[in-house]
Write a protein that holds these residues in place. Structure first.
Motif, PDB file in Angstrom:
ATOM      1  N   SER A   1       0.697  -1.055   0.292  1.00 31.03           N
ATOM      2  CA  SER A   1       0.026   0.238  -0.050  1.00 31.03           C
ATOM      3  C   SER A   1       1.144   1.305  -0.249  1.00 31.03           C
ATOM      4  N   GLY A   2       2.142   1.261   0.032  1.00 30.93           N
ATOM      5  CA  GLY A   2       3.201   2.350   0.326  1.00 30.93           C
ATOM      6  C   GLY A   2       3.183   3.177  -1.484  1.00 30.93           C
TER       7      GLY A   2
ATOM      8  N   ASP B   1       5.605   6.014   2.928  1.00 30.07           N
ATOM      9  CA  ASP B   1       4.933   5.065   3.587  1.00 30.07           C
ATOM     10  C   ASP B   1       3.734   5.364   3.647  1.00 30.07           C
ATOM     11  N   ASP B   2       2.570   4.734   3.381  1.00 31.85           N
ATOM     12  CA  ASP B   2       0.983   5.328   3.667  1.00 31.85           C
ATOM     13  C   ASP B   2       1.191   5.577   5.071  1.00 31.85           C
TER      14      ASP B   2
HETATM   15 NA    NA Z   1       2.033   0.324   4.384  1.00 31.80          NA
END
Ligand code: NA
Ligand code: G4P
Ligand code: NA
Length: 188
Positions: free
Chosen positions: A60-61, A123-124
């Motif tokens: 998800s990053g 990163d998220d």
């Molecule tokens: Na992440």
């Protein structure tokens, strides 16, 4: 970033005491235009840092990292998660996920991270900082310079950012959450 805080308040869902679900725009369904604005804002904060490469970890990053890389005009590399392997053309580190209660190996092929790079990690989420520490470890192995990290959502109460900042690392977060519980999110 006010737009992100507003969006979290409208669309975010706090699960238990630790997890913020933002599946409607970041972690499942994506809002590409909004993600682009977030990438531009993270890139802006590192404009003068001489970034030559963006580094993140799957999965998800990647989407935010890609928006940052597009804005800065540099390549984006994502560390791959895999079961222990014996390749030797890779930098390797191990990260422990508190969320999943398991360790995973992350690897980056050596040719995609060079000693003359200046790296921005993206990163998220930043929670305990385990993923970030693994990425920092990989940057160190490569001999590249680390400019810092850009994070979409910092969960300050889990203290990963605090530890890394204390070691001198520059960390920029678009939104930092001081405390949260279902129905109530307090930003720093
Ligand atoms: Na992440
Ligand atoms: P840490 O890396 O900061 O120590 O955090 P932790 O181990 O707790 O996080 C593990 C995974 O969970 C990471 O994704 C991280 O991005 C994600 N995560 C952490 N806190 C939250 C949260 O409050 N909400 C959401 N939606 N995700 C969170 P990952 O395991 O690398 O998986 P992937 O989903 O990127 O593949
Ligand atoms: Na995630």
């Amino acid at each position: 970033m006010q737009e992100l805080k507003d969006r979290i308040l409208v669309d975010g869902e706090v699960i238990g005491s630790n997890i913020l679900k933002v599946d409607s725009f970041l972690n499942h369904q994506l809002d590409p235009a909004f993600i682009m604005r977030m990438g531009e804002e993270l890139a802006r904060r590192f404009t003068d840092a001489g970034i030559t490469r963006v580094l993140t970890v799957e999965a998800s990053g990647i989407v935010v990292a890609s928006a940052v890389g597009l804005t800065l005009g540099v390549p984006v590399v994502f560390a791959k998660k895999k079961k222990a392997s014996t390749q030797n053309d890779v930098y390797r580190s191990q990260i422990y996920s508190f969320t999943r209660q398991e360790s995973v190996d992350i690897t980056v092929t050596k040719r995609y991270l060079r000693s003359d790079d200046t790296v921005l990690i993206i990163d998220d989420f930043l929670a305990h900082g385990e993923a970030l520490k693994g990425l920092v470890d990989i940057v160190k192995q490569s001999g590249a310079r680390l400019a810092g990290a850009g994070i979409v959502i910092e969960k300050r109460f889990q203290r990963g950012a605090e530890r890394l900042r204390a070691e001198g690392m520059r960390i920029e977060a678009l939104a930092a959450i001081e405390a949260m519980e279902p129905g109530n999110i307090r930003f720093a």
